[in-house]
Design an enzyme around this catalytic site. Structure first.
Site, PDB file in Angstrom:
ATOM      1  N   LYS A 159       4.070   3.121  26.119  1.00  0.00           N
ATOM      2  CA  LYS A 159       3.441   3.384  24.823  1.00  0.00           C
ATOM      3  C   LYS A 159       3.466   4.887  24.550  1.00  0.00           C
ATOM      4  CE  LYS A 159      -0.818   2.501  22.328  1.00  0.00           C
ATOM      5  NZ  LYS A 159      -1.300   1.283  21.740  1.00  0.00           N
TER       6      LYS A 159
ATOM      7  N   ASN B 255      -6.663   4.860   7.930  1.00  0.00           N
ATOM      8  CA  ASN B 255      -6.209   3.466   7.888  1.00  0.00           C
ATOM      9  C   ASN B 255      -6.902   2.749   6.735  1.00  0.00           C
ATOM     10  OD1 ASN B 255      -4.991   0.991   8.868  1.00  0.00           O
ATOM     11  ND2 ASN B 255      -7.003   0.432   9.702  1.00  0.00           N
TER      12      ASN B 255
ATOM     13  N   ASN C 277       0.840  -1.214   0.000  1.00  0.00           N
ATOM     14  CA  ASN C 277       0.000   0.000   0.000  1.00  0.00           C
ATOM     15  C   ASN C 277       0.867   1.253   0.000  1.00  0.00           C
ATOM     16  OD1 ASN C 277      -3.068  -0.413   0.127  1.00  0.00           O
ATOM     17  ND2 ASN C 277      -2.277  -2.020   1.488  1.00  0.00           N
TER      18      ASN C 277
ATOM     19  N   ARG D  55      -0.091  -2.008  15.097  1.00  0.00           N
ATOM     20  CA  ARG D  55      -0.214  -1.587  16.487  1.00  0.00           C
ATOM     21  C   ARG D  55      -1.459  -0.748  16.669  1.00  0.00           C
ATOM     22  NH1 ARG D  55       3.815  -2.483  19.867  1.00  0.00           N
ATOM     23  NH2 ARG D  55       5.554  -3.496  18.827  1.00  0.00           N
TER      24      ARG D  55
ATOM     25  N   HIS E 275      -8.306  -1.062   5.706  1.00  0.00           N
ATOM     26  CA  HIS E 275      -8.636  -2.366   6.290  1.00  0.00           C
ATOM     27  C   HIS E 275      -9.172  -3.287   5.187  1.00  0.00           C
ATOM     28  CE1 HIS E 275      -9.673  -5.214   9.377  1.00  0.00           C
ATOM     29  NE2 HIS E 275     -10.838  -5.369   8.800  1.00  0.00           N
TER      30      HIS E 275
ATOM     31  N   ILE F 164      -3.352   2.359  17.860  1.00  0.00           N
ATOM     32  CA  ILE F 164      -2.937   3.752  18.034  1.00  0.00           C
ATOM     33  C   ILE F 164      -3.467   4.263  19.374  1.00  0.00           C
ATOM     34  CG2 ILE F 164      -3.066   6.073  17.023  1.00  0.00           C
ATOM     35  CD1 ILE F 164      -1.530   3.960  15.338  1.00  0.00           C
TER      36      ILE F 164
HETATM   37  C1  GRF Z   1      -3.231  -4.647   3.966  1.00  0.00           C
HETATM   38  O1  GRF Z   1      -4.045  -5.747   3.665  1.00  0.00           O
HETATM   39  C2  GRF Z   1      -3.988  -3.626   4.764  1.00  0.00           C
HETATM   40  O2  GRF Z   1      -5.342  -3.561   4.438  1.00  0.00           O
HETATM   41  C3  GRF Z   1      -3.827  -4.114   6.175  1.00  0.00           C
HETATM   42  O3  GRF Z   1      -2.516  -4.611   6.233  1.00  0.00           O
HETATM   43  C4  GRF Z   1      -2.117  -5.029   4.939  1.00  0.00           C
HETATM   44  C5  GRF Z   1      -0.830  -4.336   4.613  1.00  0.00           C
HETATM   45  O4  GRF Z   1      -0.278  -4.790   3.416  1.00  0.00           O
HETATM   46  N1  GRF Z   1      -4.109  -3.054   7.126  1.00  0.00           N
HETATM   47  P1  GRF Z   1       0.956  -4.030   2.781  1.00  0.00           P
HETATM   48  O5  GRF Z   1       2.072  -3.976   3.830  1.00  0.00           O
HETATM   49  O6  GRF Z   1       0.490  -2.657   2.388  1.00  0.00           O
HETATM   50  O7  GRF Z   1       1.356  -4.857   1.599  1.00  0.00           O
END
Ligand code: GRF
Length: 205
Positions: A70, A112, A19, A96, A114, A98
């Protein structure tokens, strides 16, 4: 894309960083009015840090074990983000939860991605959770981060159909492809100043 000033992103990662790569590529090709100012990983060996360095982007490892609390761990993250002028924080596989120090320093400025259609299947291994549950449609969600895991207001989502002969791994791959599209798209909406939060709803102008 306009000649708008690029907003500075801080990207927090723990792993592979595909990502992150999608965000860097979108930035370098001028598809988004944003640039990655710093990449921070809590895992020094994360491939994501290598990806950042390859693109001459600041890459910093900050390990939780080096801090007593933390709070002090997150204070170091915040200092690093501020040093690099970050205006928006993007979690991209940052493993982690937040805490209030980071949340309080970037209110409504942490997002984020997901790999499921929230509020279904929050937490780890969301793609496999969805597959094992037997859903016919899963997908990906970009959302603001609040004090609960995978919970804040939703900016955008993309559905991905589960095929009859699917596997959890194949579904994960197809969801990841969509993640790489919607994460830069969500960043661009924010960069254009088109996003506001009203309660649980994110309004896109
Ligand atoms: C992705 O599937 C994202 O949705 C999740 O963690 C994964 C990270 O993948 N939160 P990458 O490190 O971006 O390849």
């Amino acid at each position: 894309m306009s000649a708008r000033k690029k907003i500075a992103l801080g990207v927090l990662v723990s792993g592979s960083g595909t990502n992150l790569q999608a965000i860097i590529d979108a930035s370098e090709s001028g598809k988004i009015d944003a640039r990655v100012a710093v990449v921070i990983s809590d895992v020094p060996s994360a491939r994501a840090l290598e990806r950042a360095r390859k693109h001459d982007t600041a890459a910093v490892a900050i390990e939780r074990k080096d801090f007593d609390s933390k709070k002090s761990f997150e204070e170091r993250i915040v200092t690093t983000l501020k040093e690099h002028g970050c205006e928006l924080v993007c979690l991209a596989g940052f493993m982690r939860i937040i805490g209030e120090t980071l949340l309080g320093s970037y209110p409504d400025r942490i997002i984020n991605i997901h790999p499921a259609l929230l509020p279904s299947f929050p937490g780890l291994d969301a793609q496999k959770q969805a597959f094992d549950y037997g859903v016919k449609v899963s997908g990906a969600t970009v959302h603001f981060v609040d004090d609960k895991t995978d919970h804040g207001p939703i900016i955008c989502q993309k559905a991905v159909e589960v095929k009859e002969d699917d596997t959890a791994e194949a579904l994960k791959e197809r969801i990841l492809e969509q993640e790489h599209r919607i994460y830069p798209a969500a960043i661009q909406l924010i960069a254009e100043g088109r996003v506001s939060i009203e309660g649980r709803r994110v309004i896109i102008k």
